[in-house]
Design a protein around this motif. Structure first.
Motif, PDB file in Angstrom:
ATOM      1  N   MET A 137      63.332  67.517  36.738  1.00 23.85           N
ATOM      2  CA  MET A 137      64.709  67.040  36.892  1.00 23.85           C
ATOM      3  C   MET A 137      65.568  67.210  35.644  1.00 23.85           C
ATOM      4  N   PRO A 138      65.091  66.877  34.424  1.00 25.89           N
ATOM      5  CA  PRO A 138      65.957  67.080  33.252  1.00 25.89           C
ATOM      6  C   PRO A 138      66.403  68.530  33.089  1.00 25.89           C
ATOM      7  N   ALA A 139      65.524  69.488  33.400  1.00 27.90           N
ATOM      8  CA  ALA A 139      65.906  70.890  33.305  1.00 27.90           C
ATOM      9  C   ALA A 139      66.933  71.247  34.372  1.00 27.90           C
TER      10      ALA A 139
ATOM     11  N   VAL B 289      59.774  71.929  30.546  1.00 26.28           N
ATOM     12  CA  VAL B 289      60.152  73.129  31.283  1.00 26.28           C
ATOM     13  C   VAL B 289      60.738  74.160  30.313  1.00 26.28           C
ATOM     14  N   VAL B 290      60.121  75.328  30.302  1.00 25.42           N
ATOM     15  CA  VAL B 290      60.564  76.427  29.441  1.00 25.42           C
ATOM     16  C   VAL B 290      61.469  77.381  30.215  1.00 25.42           C
ATOM     17  N   PHE B 291      61.110  77.642  31.461  1.00 27.80           N
ATOM     18  CA  PHE B 291      61.885  78.501  32.367  1.00 27.80           C
ATOM     19  C   PHE B 291      61.806  77.887  33.754  1.00 27.80           C
TER      20      PHE B 291
ATOM     21  N   GLU C 265      55.697  66.527  40.050  1.00 31.88           N
ATOM     22  CA  GLU C 265      56.327  66.938  38.800  1.00 31.88           C
ATOM     23  C   GLU C 265      57.845  66.783  38.829  1.00 31.88           C
ATOM     24  N   MET C 266      58.358  65.954  39.725  1.00 31.42           N
ATOM     25  CA  MET C 266      59.800  65.752  39.811  1.00 31.42           C
ATOM     26  C   MET C 266      60.377  65.234  38.497  1.00 31.42           C
TER      27      MET C 266
END
Length: 281
Positions: free
Chosen positions: A154-156, A200-202, A149-150
């Motif tokens: 990564m954007p988060a 990604v939310v958190f 899941e990299m």
């Protein structure tokens, strides 16, 4: 035997004495302690030099000089010695960070030759928790980030870093070092996130870790999800993982002006035990 006050670069044979100083304040020294416990004092493995301050032949204070300049148990006399050495070496670090008192003294001495800084964060509460909070249910959807899941995480991570530090981690080397660090945390099972529909939310990571304490870093909630309490339940979930799997005490430090984050951490049971300071270049 050294009989005067002096600074020198520590050698592998100094490891025991250095660890004894680091163990005096395991929470404040978590970042450097974790590196030294893994890499020893070899500069190549450590990612920088460890400077020692001696008085009457005894090692009294330390200063880690790598990507960050970090004073450790540094007396005013030691700070002056470290500042002299830093001036002679020239600035190689991207920040000065550490306990507020010694860091402020070090910056006052270095600012005439190293300044101006891009930003000075003089008050960063250092907080700890050693138990789960009452009345807060950890978010059941916060879990370890998987190795595959990299591209999702990564954007988060980049958004968090840019928002927090003020510059993109992709600058310079195109983000290779930063991506390697994120991959290391993911691979070691210390990166956590709530992911919905591939977004990604958190997220948060457990960065530095020793047998005594670990440090949570990189806490971030997607902007469109802020104000819903996800940071509280998300942090409770990460705290549960940290206490169960990593160390009996969990720490973090936060900017004093980030009142929502401070309130969230307090709700999860983090108490202020000290103050850090960061000088960013």
């Amino acid at each position: 035997m050294l009989t005067q006050t002096t600074t020198r670069v520590l050698e592998p044979s100094d490891l025991g004495a250095a660890l004894a100083i680091l163990d005096r304040e395991p929470v404040a020294n978590a970042f450097v302690s974790a590196r030294v416990q893994v890499a020893g004092l070899d500069p190549w493995r450590l990612g920088g030099e460890m400077w020692g301050w001696y008085e009457d032949g005894m090692l009294r204070s330390l200063c880690y000089a790598g990507a960050n300049l970090v004073p450790i148990s540094a007396t005013p006399a030691a700070v002056r010695g470290f500042a002299d050495r830093a001036r002679r070496s020239g600035r190689r670090c991207s920040s000065i960070v550490g306990p507020a008192g010694p860091t402020a003294r070090l910056w006052r001495l270095l600012e005439p030759s190293w300044g101006p800084a891009r930003e000075v964060r003089a008050h960063q509460p250092l907080m700890v928790a050693d138990r789960m909070p009452d009345g807060i249910e950890p978010d059941p959807y916060v879990r370890r980030v998987r190795k595959n899941e990299m591209e999702t995480i990564m954007p988060a991570c980049v958004a968090m870093f840019t928002e927090e530090v003020g510059v993109s981690p992709l600058a310079g080397d195109g983000g290779l070092l930063y991506q390697a660090r994120v991959a290391e945390l993911v691979g070691s099972g210390r990166a956590f996130a709530r992911i919905e529909d591939g977004k990604v939310v958190f997220k948060a990571e457990i960065g530095a870790a020793t047998p005594q304490v670990c440090q949570i870093q990189g806490v971030w909630v997607a902007p469109e999800y802020r104000g819903r309490g996800l940071s509280v339940t998300g942090m409770a979930a990460v705290l549960r993982y940290a206490l169960a799997d990593v160390a009996p005490v969990v720490s973090l430090y936060v900017n004093d002006f980030n009142k929502p984050a401070r309130a969230s951490y307090q709700r999860v049971g983090f108490d202020e035990v000290g103050e850090f300071m960061s000088v960013l270049f």
